[in-house]
Design a protein around this motif. Sequence first.
Motif, PDB file in Angstrom:
ATOM      1  N   GLU A  57      49.013  57.199  52.138  1.00  0.00           N
ATOM      2  CA  GLU A  57      47.790  56.691  51.416  1.00  0.00           C
ATOM      3  C   GLU A  57      46.855  57.812  51.569  1.00  0.00           C
ATOM      4  OE1 GLU A  57      45.438  54.493  49.210  1.00  0.00           O
ATOM      5  OE2 GLU A  57      47.428  54.145  49.709  1.00  0.00           O
ATOM      6  N   ARG A  58      46.634  58.730  52.536  1.00  0.00           N
ATOM      7  CA  ARG A  58      45.750  59.602  52.607  1.00  0.00           C
ATOM      8  C   ARG A  58      46.085  60.832  51.630  1.00  0.00           C
ATOM      9  NH1 ARG A  58      44.235  64.408  55.851  1.00  0.00           N
ATOM     10  NH2 ARG A  58      46.211  64.357  56.675  1.00  0.00           N
ATOM     11  N   ALA A  59      47.405  60.985  51.615  1.00  0.00           N
ATOM     12  CA  ALA A  59      47.878  62.074  50.587  1.00  0.00           C
ATOM     13  C   ALA A  59      47.822  61.795  49.095  1.00  0.00           C
ATOM     14  CB  ALA A  59      49.312  62.319  50.621  1.00  0.00           C
ATOM     15  N   ARG A  60      47.651  60.500  48.821  1.00  0.00           N
ATOM     16  CA  ARG A  60      47.526  59.842  47.561  1.00  0.00           C
ATOM     17  C   ARG A  60      45.972  59.913  47.493  1.00  0.00           C
ATOM     18  NH1 ARG A  60      51.061  54.400  47.589  1.00  0.00           N
ATOM     19  NH2 ARG A  60      53.200  55.363  47.371  1.00  0.00           N
ATOM     20  N   ARG A  61      45.006  59.709  48.123  1.00  0.00           N
ATOM     21  CA  ARG A  61      43.607  59.749  47.906  1.00  0.00           C
ATOM     22  C   ARG A  61      43.447  61.195  47.564  1.00  0.00           C
ATOM     23  NH1 ARG A  61      43.119  56.094  52.468  1.00  0.00           N
ATOM     24  NH2 ARG A  61      42.314  57.729  53.630  1.00  0.00           N
TER      25      ARG A  61
ATOM     26  N   GLU B 213      44.920  63.366  46.100  1.00  0.00           N
ATOM     27  CA  GLU B 213      45.043  63.602  44.768  1.00  0.00           C
ATOM     28  C   GLU B 213      43.909  63.310  43.717  1.00  0.00           C
ATOM     29  OE1 GLU B 213      48.869  62.900  41.250  1.00  0.00           O
ATOM     30  OE2 GLU B 213      48.477  61.802  43.192  1.00  0.00           O
ATOM     31  N   GLN B 214      43.272  62.269  43.988  1.00  0.00           N
ATOM     32  CA  GLN B 214      42.192  61.633  43.313  1.00  0.00           C
ATOM     33  C   GLN B 214      40.707  62.490  43.703  1.00  0.00           C
ATOM     34  OE1 GLN B 214      42.061  57.745  43.960  1.00  0.00           O
ATOM     35  NE2 GLN B 214      44.002  57.267  42.860  1.00  0.00           N
ATOM     36  N   THR B 215      40.695  62.639  44.975  1.00  0.00           N
ATOM     37  CA  THR B 215      39.188  63.264  45.524  1.00  0.00           C
ATOM     38  C   THR B 215      39.086  64.618  45.094  1.00  0.00           C
ATOM     39  OG1 THR B 215      40.067  63.234  47.556  1.00  0.00           O
ATOM     40  CG2 THR B 215      38.892  61.179  46.833  1.00  0.00           C
ATOM     41  N   GLU B 216      40.515  65.293  45.471  1.00  0.00           N
ATOM     42  CA  GLU B 216      40.205  66.764  45.353  1.00  0.00           C
ATOM     43  C   GLU B 216      40.791  67.416  44.046  1.00  0.00           C
ATOM     44  OE1 GLU B 216      42.460  68.097  48.740  1.00  0.00           O
ATOM     45  OE2 GLU B 216      41.572  66.684  50.099  1.00  0.00           O
ATOM     46  N   GLN B 217      40.847  66.739  43.157  1.00  0.00           N
ATOM     47  CA  GLN B 217      41.338  67.145  41.748  1.00  0.00           C
ATOM     48  C   GLN B 217      42.491  67.812  41.667  1.00  0.00           C
ATOM     49  OE1 GLN B 217      39.868  65.820  38.894  1.00  0.00           O
ATOM     50  NE2 GLN B 217      38.397  64.615  40.591  1.00  0.00           N
ATOM     51  N   GLN B 218      43.470  67.501  42.597  1.00  0.00           N
ATOM     52  CA  GLN B 218      44.913  68.106  42.796  1.00  0.00           C
ATOM     53  C   GLN B 218      45.830  67.470  41.574  1.00  0.00           C
ATOM     54  OE1 GLN B 218      45.092  69.378  47.221  1.00  0.00           O
ATOM     55  NE2 GLN B 218      46.076  67.364  46.635  1.00  0.00           N
ATOM     56  N   GLU B 219      46.978  68.335  41.295  1.00  0.00           N
ATOM     57  CA  GLU B 219      47.986  68.130  40.384  1.00  0.00           C
ATOM     58  C   GLU B 219      48.972  66.967  40.901  1.00  0.00           C
ATOM     59  OE1 GLU B 219      50.111  71.678  38.968  1.00  0.00           O
ATOM     60  OE2 GLU B 219      48.079  72.465  38.166  1.00  0.00           O
TER      61      GLU B 219
ATOM     62  N   PRO C 133      49.813  64.709  44.982  1.00  0.00           N
ATOM     63  CA  PRO C 133      49.327  64.404  46.337  1.00  0.00           C
ATOM     64  C   PRO C 133      49.590  65.611  47.254  1.00  0.00           C
ATOM     65  CG  PRO C 133      51.435  63.334  45.857  1.00  0.00           C
ATOM     66  CD  PRO C 133      50.988  64.020  44.463  1.00  0.00           C
ATOM     67  N   ARG C 134      48.768  65.533  48.306  1.00  0.00           N
ATOM     68  CA  ARG C 134      48.957  66.576  49.284  1.00  0.00           C
ATOM     69  C   ARG C 134      50.332  66.495  49.806  1.00  0.00           C
ATOM     70  NH1 ARG C 134      43.589  66.071  53.099  1.00  0.00           N
ATOM     71  NH2 ARG C 134      44.725  67.943  54.085  1.00  0.00           N
ATOM     72  N   PRO C 135      50.977  67.505  50.311  1.00  0.00           N
ATOM     73  CA  PRO C 135      52.533  67.529  50.757  1.00  0.00           C
ATOM     74  C   PRO C 135      52.561  66.695  52.233  1.00  0.00           C
ATOM     75  CG  PRO C 135      51.337  69.662  51.241  1.00  0.00           C
ATOM     76  CD  PRO C 135      50.288  68.928  50.181  1.00  0.00           C
ATOM     77  N   LEU C 136      53.607  66.060  52.339  1.00  0.00           N
ATOM     78  CA  LEU C 136      53.768  65.160  53.933  1.00  0.00           C
ATOM     79  C   LEU C 136      55.169  65.456  54.011  1.00  0.00           C
ATOM     80  CD1 LEU C 136      52.779  63.425  55.935  1.00  0.00           C
ATOM     81  CD2 LEU C 136      53.353  61.399  54.345  1.00  0.00           C
TER      82      LEU C 136
END
Length: 302
Positions: free
Chosen positions: A83-87, A89-95, A97-100
Motif C-alpha cells: 500500500e505504501r508503494a502504491r501511495r 506512485e500518486q504522491t511522488e508523481q512517479q510512473e 509504484p516504488r519497488p518492493l
Amino acid sequence: MSTPLLVQTLAALSVPALAGATVLGLRLRRGARGGAAREAALRERVAELEARCAELERTASCDPLTGVWNYRHLQLTLDREIERARRAEQTEQQEGPRPLAVLLLEIAGFEAVIAEHGRARANAVLRDLAQRLGMEIRRSDTFGRYSGEEFLAVLPDTGAEGAAQVAERLVWSVRRHLLLDWSSGPREDRRPHGNGLTAAVGLAVLPEDGTHAAVLLRVADRALAEARAAGGDCWRGTVPPRSEGSSDAERDRSGKAGSLSACAGGDTLASPVTSPLPAIVAGPSDALSSPVNRARPGVNMP
C-alpha cells in the motif's frame, strides 16, 4: 446592647465557625492527599497495562521458536508495504509504484542435524541460523519465519538487482554458517566441507511480478521451486537483475553504513551467535523493523 456584650456574643458565635472551618480545611487537605495517591496509583496501573499490552503485542508478532517475526506479522507488513508503494506512485508523481522485493527462502539439510543431534538441538540450530540471517538485512527490511524451515524477507525500495544481492548474501550465509557445537572437546571447523545446510531462494519484485501480496508470494514460491529443482544453494527469479535504471533507494543498499554494502572484510560468520538476540517489537509505528534487524558490515563472498 453595649459594646462589651456585643463583642462577647460575636466571640461566642465565632468559635464554632472557626472550629468548623478548621475541620473542613483538614478534610480538604486529607482529600487532596488521597486524590494524589489515587492518581499516582492509577498512573502506575496504566503504565503496567501498557507494558503488558506491549508484551502481548510482541508475543503475537514473534515466532516462539526462532525469535524472528511470525507469519501474521509478515502478512501485515507485506500488505502495508504494498500500500505504501502504491501511495508513492500518486504522491511522488512517479510512473509506477516504488519497488518492493519479496524473498522466499527454504533451508535444506536439517534432517541430518535432527538425526545427529535430536529435535531439540536442531531447533536451537534453526534459531541460531534465523537470528544470523536476520542480521544480514537492513533495519528497514523485515525478516521472519514463513513456515517450517521457510523464511520470508520483505525488502522495501528494492528492485531486482538489490533483491539478487540480498538473495546471494542469504544463500552464502546459510552455506557458511558455523553450526552450534555441543561437544566438550576442541571445536571442529566444518567450513572446508560445508555445514550440510543449503538454502534455495525465490524472489519476486513489485511491480514487475505483480502488485498484490498473493501474486508476489505465488511468483516467489514458483521461483523457489525452480531453485530447489536446480539443487538448492542458489536463487531464482523471473526478473533478471538490472544494471541500469535502478532506483536511487536500491543503489543506496551498497552505499549506506549498515546496509548490504559491497563485500569486504574477514569471515565474520565464522562463529555462531552464542546469545540469540531477543525479539523486540516496537509497535505498529515500527512495523518495518525486524526483531533481529541489526545491520552489520558486509562480508566476503566465496
